[in-house]
Design an enzyme around this catalytic site. Structure first.
Site: not given
Length: 647
Positions: A496-498
């Site tokens: 989800q972050e990157s």
């Protein structure tokens, strides 16, 4: 300057291999740099070096786009025909249409408009289209598409002004519609824009820019002496109540009690609804009481109604949950969140058959609510096994899609924005088989975020190995196991972050796979005793994962080993995650649903759902989403103290 078509050989050029050679990379970078500085002659000189390559259209696009108002129609048509169907051709056509609209060349505009593929409602281009309708006396189109554009809390493009004038002249927009837009602007805390609308009302008594600015600065002080016998004064009073409540619903209540006695009932009810909305977003238990004194469920705007549902969920008022969802427009009721919570409300009311019918509909969908619905039916999530793998011929066919070829070449240039645009454009209209082949092509190129993007777009044929890629496990396993951290959760968060872009950098400065803020990374490095740490190291995969997992573990322990709270804290900070608890124990799914920040709310749901799929793929970790979400203890608990100094 030479015109565009004289630079192109008359014979059809064959696109070059995927990866540009070193010389081409150098030429393309020079050409873009020259174009950015307006040195178009130098761009022209370099176009010959890009002939026959996947990227030959780019320098030519820069040349034409920079001269769009003066470029002959023949030159534009040459580009649009040669590169028909490409994202740059569509962008150029949009730019040309804007130029034609500004110059009032409506015959050409009318010819080109149907050929445009992508445009945005409410945009400058949309308003030029409506100007064409005005020229053609198409009253129905003006009313159907033009009138809704008026009701915006922000200003529109200057191209929209003639549309609004025409609608006022015809009586399709009236004085009450001006007041409605002023209220929208004030709801959005945009007093300066609201003041710009006042001349349309001949600057009514009780409302002016100076008064609005004073209220925005200090609602209590700025609202003194309002002329509540005038519409302007009453709107100013409502703005003061709303502005105070935005910061603190209790402060808004004080103003409503002071001013509300002189307001008509309809305006008092509106004020109560606004306080209900603010109290709900501030997670205050009195929100439902405020809503009850406000507008009817049908009269509420969509966002206010959404927050009424969330407030009712936190209060355990399932009848109110059901009533508010049932009052939503039919299209909004289709949202997965409201479908799930409506099913839960049916179950709470003993309507088991209807609840199960809705759960079954959701259970076939692969997201947070689909997973929860499956568990309500008694099924634990299982990753479907794909029985399809694209052949070498299918992979090659995808690589030869022009947009994909350009995207891969641009990715080699590290022009991420252009590469993403080309890739996404190329995925439109592909079959499930083609999308999975494209995902595999991206995976083989280590372009993991596009592999996930393409795999997620399939409708019936799915490959969860591509949707939930797990690169860099040799690194993540080491650091996760060292501190006894659930690897599936770590991967859910990284995805989800990157999306596994190692050089990813957010708009606020977070960096690397685990998107660490510089201050957080430095704090963690110091806490871990990393003497040789430098800020530049945060983008190195091993260092980023080591710091990120340590911080995630620290936050988890600081928040009572509650993964859903720790996930929220990773995105929005531990203090906020703690403050979002209720006074009583709260189901983890309801905690996630009622997070006030829409970005964090979406983030938490996706991370927690991701972790389920990774746990299934890894064969270890908790595969029940409800168990992962758990129950969030109430504020009175003493075991959730956050260590001082945590970023």
């Amino acid at each position: 300057m030479k015109l565009f078509h004289t630079l192109i050989p008359t014979t059809l050029l064959t696109l070059a291999a995927l990866a540009p050679q070193a010389a081409l990379i150098d030429d393309m970078r020079k050409a873009r740099d020259f174009a950015g500085r307006g040195q178009l002659e130098k761009v022209v000189e370099l176009t010959a070096n890009t002939d026959g390559t996947a990227l030959e259209m780019y320098p030519r696009y820069w040349i034409i786009s920079a001269q769009i108002d003066e470029m002959p129609e023949s030159e534009l048509n040459f580009f649009l025909e040669r590169y028909a169907g490409s994202v740059l051709a569509d962008r150029l056509r949009g730019e040309w249409l804007k130029s034609l609209g500004k110059r009032g060349q409506w015959a050409l505009f009318e010819r080109e408009w149907p050929r445009l593929i992508q445009w945005e409602a409410g945009s400058e281009l949309h308003c030029y289209r409506l100007q064409l309708a005005q020229q053609r006396n198409d009253v129905r189109l003006l009313q159907r598409e033009g009138r809704p554009l008026w009701f915006s809390a922000r200003g529109r493009s200057d191209a929209c002004a003639p549309i609004f004038e025409a609608l006022f002249d015809s009586g399709s927009l009236r004085q009450d519609d001006v007041w409605a837009r002023i209220r929208l602007a004030l709801e959005a805390n945009s007093p300066d824009f609201a003041a710009q609308l006042l001349p349309r009302l001949n600057n009514p008594a009780g409302l002016d820019r100076k008064r609005l600015q004073a209220i925005a600065a200090n609602p209590t002080k700025g609202s003194k002496g309002l002329a509540l016998n005038s519409r302007g004064g009453r709107e100013a009073a409502l703005f003061a109540i709303n502005r105070a409540g935005r910061t603190n619903a209790a402060a808004g209540l004080v103003l409503l009690q002071q001013l509300g006695g002189d307001l008509p009932e309809a305006e008092r009810r509106y004020a109560w609804s606004r306080l209900g909305y603010h109290a709900a977003r501030q997670l205050r238990p009195e929100a439902l009481d405020y809503y009850a004194r406000g507008l009817s469920l049908k009269e509420l705007d969509d966002e206010s109604r959404d927050w009424l549902v969330r407030s009712a969920l936190r209060a355990g008022d399932w009848k109110q949950v059901a009533a508010a969802i049932d009052a939503m427009p039919a299209e909004e009721q289709k949202d997965a969140a409201w479908r799930y919570w409506r099913a839960r409300a049916h179950a709470q009311a003993g309507q088991v058959l209807e609840a199960n019918r809705r759960y079954v509909e959701l259970a076939g969908e692969h997201h947070f609510y689909g997973l929860l619905a499956r568990e309500e039916l008694g099924a634990i999530a299982e990753v479907p096994q794909v029985g399809y793998k694209p052949s070498a011929a299918e992979l090659q066919a995808v690589r030869q899609i022009p947009s994909v070829e350009r995207a891969l070449a641009l990715n080699d240039l590290e022009w991420r924005t252009e590469a993403l645009r080309e890739w996404n454009w190329g995925m439109r209209g592909l079959s499930d088989h083609q999308l999975l082949a494209a995902a595999e092509v991206a995976r083989q190129s280590r372009w993991y975020d596009r592999a996930i993007y393409s795999a997620e777009r399939t409708r019936e044929l799915h490959d969860f190995g591509l949707r939930f890629l797990a690169p860099y496990r040799d690194v993540t396993q080491v650091y996760a196991r060292q501190i006894d951290l659930d690897e599936a959760w770590v991967y859910g968060l990284i995805r989800q972050e990157s999306r596994f872009v190692t050089v990813a950098k957010s708009s606020v400065g977070a960096q690397g796979l685990m998107q660490l803020m510089p201050a957080t990374a430095s704090w963690v490095a110091k806490k871990m005793g990393m003497r040789d740490y430098t800020p530049a190291a945060v983008n190195e995969i091993g260092t980023n994962v080591q710091l990120g997992t340590y911080y995630l573990k620290h936050v988890l322990q600081s928040l009572g080993d509650q993964p859903v709270m720790a996930t929220a804290a990773y995105n929005a900070g531990p203090g906020r995650a703690r403050n979002w608890r209720a006074d009583h124990a709260l189901e983890g799914a309801i905690y996630a649903e009622s997070i006030p920040f829409s970005e964090t709310r979406d983030y938490v749901k996706k991370v927690m759902a991701n972790a389920i799929y990774y746990a299934q793929a890894f064969g270890r970790g908790e595969t029940s989403l409800k168990k992962r979400l758990g129950t969030i203890p109430g504020r009175a608990s003493n075991d959730l103290a956050i260590e001082d100094g945590t970023p």
